[in-house]
Design a protein around this motif. Structure first.
Motif, PDB file in Angstrom:
ATOM      1  N   TRP A  40     -13.771 -18.343  41.153  1.00  0.00           N
ATOM      2  CA  TRP A  40     -13.168 -17.273  41.950  1.00  0.00           C
ATOM      3  C   TRP A  40     -12.064 -16.564  41.158  1.00  0.00           C
ATOM      4  O   TRP A  40     -11.741 -15.416  41.430  1.00  0.00           O
ATOM      5  N   ASP A  41     -11.512 -17.262  40.182  1.00  0.00           N
ATOM      6  CA  ASP A  41     -10.432 -16.687  39.382  1.00  0.00           C
ATOM      7  C   ASP A  41     -10.917 -15.837  38.210  1.00  0.00           C
ATOM      8  O   ASP A  41     -10.164 -15.010  37.712  1.00  0.00           O
ATOM      9  N   PHE A  42     -12.155 -16.055  37.745  1.00  0.00           N
ATOM     10  CA  PHE A  42     -12.566 -15.334  36.543  1.00  0.00           C
ATOM     11  C   PHE A  42     -13.842 -14.509  36.654  1.00  0.00           C
ATOM     12  O   PHE A  42     -14.080 -13.637  35.822  1.00  0.00           O
ATOM     13  N   MET A  43     -14.670 -14.728  37.653  1.00  0.00           N
ATOM     14  CA  MET A  43     -15.953 -14.022  37.704  1.00  0.00           C
ATOM     15  C   MET A  43     -15.788 -12.503  37.781  1.00  0.00           C
ATOM     16  O   MET A  43     -16.545 -11.764  37.153  1.00  0.00           O
ATOM     17  N   GLU A  44     -14.796 -12.030  38.513  1.00  0.00           N
ATOM     18  CA  GLU A  44     -14.587 -10.586  38.633  1.00  0.00           C
ATOM     19  C   GLU A  44     -14.158  -9.960  37.308  1.00  0.00           C
ATOM     20  O   GLU A  44     -14.382  -8.779  37.066  1.00  0.00           O
ATOM     21  N   ASP A  45     -13.561 -10.754  36.431  1.00  0.00           N
ATOM     22  CA  ASP A  45     -13.094 -10.243  35.140  1.00  0.00           C
ATOM     23  C   ASP A  45     -14.200 -10.132  34.098  1.00  0.00           C
ATOM     24  O   ASP A  45     -14.011  -9.476  33.074  1.00  0.00           O
ATOM     25  N   LEU A  46     -15.318 -10.799  34.331  1.00  0.00           N
ATOM     26  CA  LEU A  46     -16.401 -10.753  33.354  1.00  0.00           C
ATOM     27  C   LEU A  46     -17.167  -9.437  33.451  1.00  0.00           C
ATOM     28  O   LEU A  46     -17.316  -8.874  34.532  1.00  0.00           O
ATOM     29  N   PRO A  47     -17.674  -8.952  32.316  1.00  0.00           N
ATOM     30  CA  PRO A  47     -18.492  -7.739  32.368  1.00  0.00           C
ATOM     31  C   PRO A  47     -19.825  -8.030  33.042  1.00  0.00           C
ATOM     32  O   PRO A  47     -20.294  -9.175  33.072  1.00  0.00           O
ATOM     33  N   SER A  48     -20.454  -6.988  33.563  1.00  0.00           N
ATOM     34  CA  SER A  48     -21.811  -7.129  34.095  1.00  0.00           C
ATOM     35  C   SER A  48     -22.765  -7.269  32.910  1.00  0.00           C
ATOM     36  O   SER A  48     -22.393  -7.037  31.748  1.00  0.00           O
ATOM     37  N   VAL A  49     -23.996  -7.638  33.186  1.00  0.00           N
ATOM     38  CA  VAL A  49     -25.002  -7.738  32.126  1.00  0.00           C
ATOM     39  C   VAL A  49     -25.139  -6.402  31.400  1.00  0.00           C
ATOM     40  O   VAL A  49     -25.124  -6.350  30.167  1.00  0.00           O
ATOM     41  N   ASP A  50     -25.245  -5.303  32.155  1.00  0.00           N
ATOM     42  CA  ASP A  50     -25.407  -3.998  31.512  1.00  0.00           C
ATOM     43  C   ASP A  50     -24.169  -3.606  30.711  1.00  0.00           C
ATOM     44  O   ASP A  50     -24.279  -3.021  29.636  1.00  0.00           O
ATOM     45  N   GLU A  51     -22.972  -3.929  31.217  1.00  0.00           N
ATOM     46  CA  GLU A  51     -21.763  -3.630  30.460  1.00  0.00           C
ATOM     47  C   GLU A  51     -21.757  -4.415  29.149  1.00  0.00           C
ATOM     48  O   GLU A  51     -21.394  -3.881  28.093  1.00  0.00           O
ATOM     49  N   LEU A  52     -22.191  -5.667  29.197  1.00  0.00           N
ATOM     50  CA  LEU A  52     -22.246  -6.469  27.981  1.00  0.00           C
ATOM     51  C   LEU A  52     -23.270  -5.910  27.003  1.00  0.00           C
ATOM     52  O   LEU A  52     -23.031  -5.890  25.790  1.00  0.00           O
ATOM     53  N   VAL A  53     -24.405  -5.430  27.498  1.00  0.00           N
ATOM     54  CA  VAL A  53     -25.399  -4.789  26.623  1.00  0.00           C
ATOM     55  C   VAL A  53     -24.771  -3.585  25.919  1.00  0.00           C
ATOM     56  O   VAL A  53     -24.933  -3.405  24.719  1.00  0.00           O
TER      57      VAL A  53
END
Length: 112
Positions: A40-53
């Protein structure tokens, strides 16, 4: 054949790029969970799959051009070219070009 400054080479299908990015995100999540972090503390901070691509394609373009950090104008041209080469990535490109993600530590916005 000479590469233009802002033209990323098409190295793989979008499906393969997305699969690679999903694998990378899975590894990141697993490492953080093993480190005891609460999702709950970090998932929102991760890029989406498309953003990472988009980041992967951008990083390849930077590497192909000597590794120098791009100016704001070149950053815009590279991301715009990625959107042209991979139309389904257009929403992710525009999110990354906008101001909406400035709270994220990995945000790619380039300061003027």
């Amino acid at each position: 054949m000479a590469h233009e400054d802002n033209a990323p080479r098409r190295r793989a299908s979008l499906e393969l790029l997305r699969a690679e990015a999903a694998d990378e995100l899975s590894v990141l999540v697993s490492e953080r969970l093993r480190g005891g972090e609460d999702p709950w503390d970090f998932m929102e901070d991760l890029p989406s799959v498309d953003e990472l691509v988009v980041f992967i394609l951008r990083a390849e373009n930077i590497a192909e051009n000597g590794g120098a950090r791009p100016s704001a104008a070149r950053h815009y041209r590279v991301l715009r070219q990625i959107a042209l080469d991979y139309p389904p990535l257009t929403p992710a490109v525009w999110r990354l070009l906008g101001d909406a993600n400035t709270h994220r530590r990995w945000d790619a916005n380039v300061g003027a």
